[in-house]
Design a protein around this motif. Sequence first.
Motif, PDB file in Angstrom:
ATOM      1  N   SER A  65       1.797   1.074   1.896  1.00  0.00           N
ATOM      2  CA  SER A  65       1.983  -0.138   1.082  1.00  0.00           C
ATOM      3  C   SER A  65       0.679  -0.539   0.409  1.00  0.00           C
ATOM      4  O   SER A  65       0.654  -0.862  -0.789  1.00  0.00           O
ATOM      5  CB  SER A  65       2.493  -1.288   1.954  1.00  0.00           C
ATOM      6  N   GLN A  66      -0.412  -0.520   1.169  1.00  0.00           N
ATOM      7  CA  GLN A  66      -1.712  -0.885   0.606  1.00  0.00           C
ATOM      8  C   GLN A  66      -2.160   0.110  -0.454  1.00  0.00           C
ATOM      9  O   GLN A  66      -2.720  -0.275  -1.491  1.00  0.00           O
ATOM     10  CB  GLN A  66      -2.765  -0.990   1.718  1.00  0.00           C
ATOM     11  N   SER A  67      -1.900   1.389  -0.220  1.00  0.00           N
ATOM     12  CA  SER A  67      -2.261   2.406  -1.210  1.00  0.00           C
ATOM     13  C   SER A  67      -1.494   2.186  -2.507  1.00  0.00           C
ATOM     14  O   SER A  67      -2.039   2.363  -3.604  1.00  0.00           O
ATOM     15  CB  SER A  67      -1.968   3.808  -0.660  1.00  0.00           C
TER      16      SER A  67
ATOM     17  N   ALA B  41       0.271  -6.830  -5.380  1.00  0.00           N
ATOM     18  CA  ALA B  41       0.501  -7.167  -3.972  1.00  0.00           C
ATOM     19  C   ALA B  41       1.864  -7.818  -3.776  1.00  0.00           C
ATOM     20  O   ALA B  41       2.610  -7.476  -2.840  1.00  0.00           O
ATOM     21  CB  ALA B  41      -0.608  -8.082  -3.463  1.00  0.00           C
TER      22      ALA B  41
ATOM     23  N   ALA C 224       2.225   0.356   6.562  1.00  0.00           N
ATOM     24  CA  ALA C 224       1.209  -0.585   6.088  1.00  0.00           C
ATOM     25  C   ALA C 224       0.178   0.126   5.222  1.00  0.00           C
ATOM     26  O   ALA C 224      -0.229  -0.392   4.161  1.00  0.00           O
ATOM     27  CB  ALA C 224       0.531  -1.264   7.279  1.00  0.00           C
ATOM     28  N   ASP C 225      -0.258   1.312   5.645  1.00  0.00           N
ATOM     29  CA  ASP C 225      -1.250   2.067   4.873  1.00  0.00           C
ATOM     30  C   ASP C 225      -0.681   2.488   3.519  1.00  0.00           C
ATOM     31  O   ASP C 225      -1.366   2.391   2.490  1.00  0.00           O
ATOM     32  CB  ASP C 225      -1.708   3.299   5.653  1.00  0.00           C
TER      33      ASP C 225
ATOM     34  N   VAL D 212      -0.328  -0.749  -3.575  1.00  0.00           N
ATOM     35  CA  VAL D 212      -0.929  -1.937  -4.194  1.00  0.00           C
ATOM     36  C   VAL D 212      -2.160  -1.531  -5.006  1.00  0.00           C
ATOM     37  O   VAL D 212      -2.346  -1.962  -6.158  1.00  0.00           O
ATOM     38  CB  VAL D 212      -1.317  -2.984  -3.125  1.00  0.00           C
ATOM     39  N   GLU D 213      -3.001  -0.688  -4.421  1.00  0.00           N
ATOM     40  CA  GLU D 213      -4.228  -0.262  -5.107  1.00  0.00           C
ATOM     41  C   GLU D 213      -3.914   0.575  -6.343  1.00  0.00           C
ATOM     42  O   GLU D 213      -4.571   0.430  -7.390  1.00  0.00           O
ATOM     43  CB  GLU D 213      -5.115   0.507  -4.124  1.00  0.00           C
TER      44      GLU D 213
ATOM     45  N   SER E 281       5.163  -6.199  -1.776  1.00  0.00           N
ATOM     46  CA  SER E 281       5.758  -7.003  -0.715  1.00  0.00           C
ATOM     47  C   SER E 281       7.249  -7.236  -0.964  1.00  0.00           C
ATOM     48  O   SER E 281       8.074  -7.128  -0.039  1.00  0.00           O
ATOM     49  CB  SER E 281       5.029  -8.347  -0.604  1.00  0.00           C
TER      50      SER E 281
END
Length: 205
Positions: free
Chosen positions: A162-164, A6, A159-160, A166-167, A10
Amino acid sequence: MSFDPAQLVSTITQLQHDTVARWHEVDPDNPYEGLLNTVCQQHQFNFLLWHEEDIARSPDVTDQRIAAVKRAIDGYNQNRNDYIERVDEALIELLTAEGVAPAEDARLNTETPGSAVDRLSIMSLRIYHMNEQLDRTDVDEAHREKVAERIARCHLQHADLSQSLVELLGDLQQGKKQLKVYRQMKMYNDPTLNPYLYRRLRKAG
């Protein structure tokens, strides 16, 4: 640099956001080290490529200028793709340094982290230039509303993605997925693989 998915994503997205704004005021620079240096260089090639593409679509430039722009685009695009793989290599080094090894049944992902970083780079450029459109004083409210709606969608996509990422990085850190670098090369830039180039060299010889 510690491998905190994360925090890493960022930091990368903030780097991309900050440098896009700065590079519109000063010559592109790269004050970073390690993985972030590689990320910044990859981002810089996208920045240069974006602005050459703008020139290529201008109706008032000469054919000679278009030819020069096309060659620059090919070069930047090759470098961009090379650095996508260098980002992946730098991530593998970080994971290895932390003693991470993929499990025997670790899966592959359809997109590498470097490819996702590349897409985030392009998204940061798109958002910046969309905001330029929003700030224009020579357009009507309908134009601003259209641009504002597109900016909102860009932020959602960013945002989507970025989260993908991170995962995906989390799965790599836990050994659930594995990361491979294939060292691909675009054929049109290789004089031994591009038929036009090697036939031309053969005739010249």
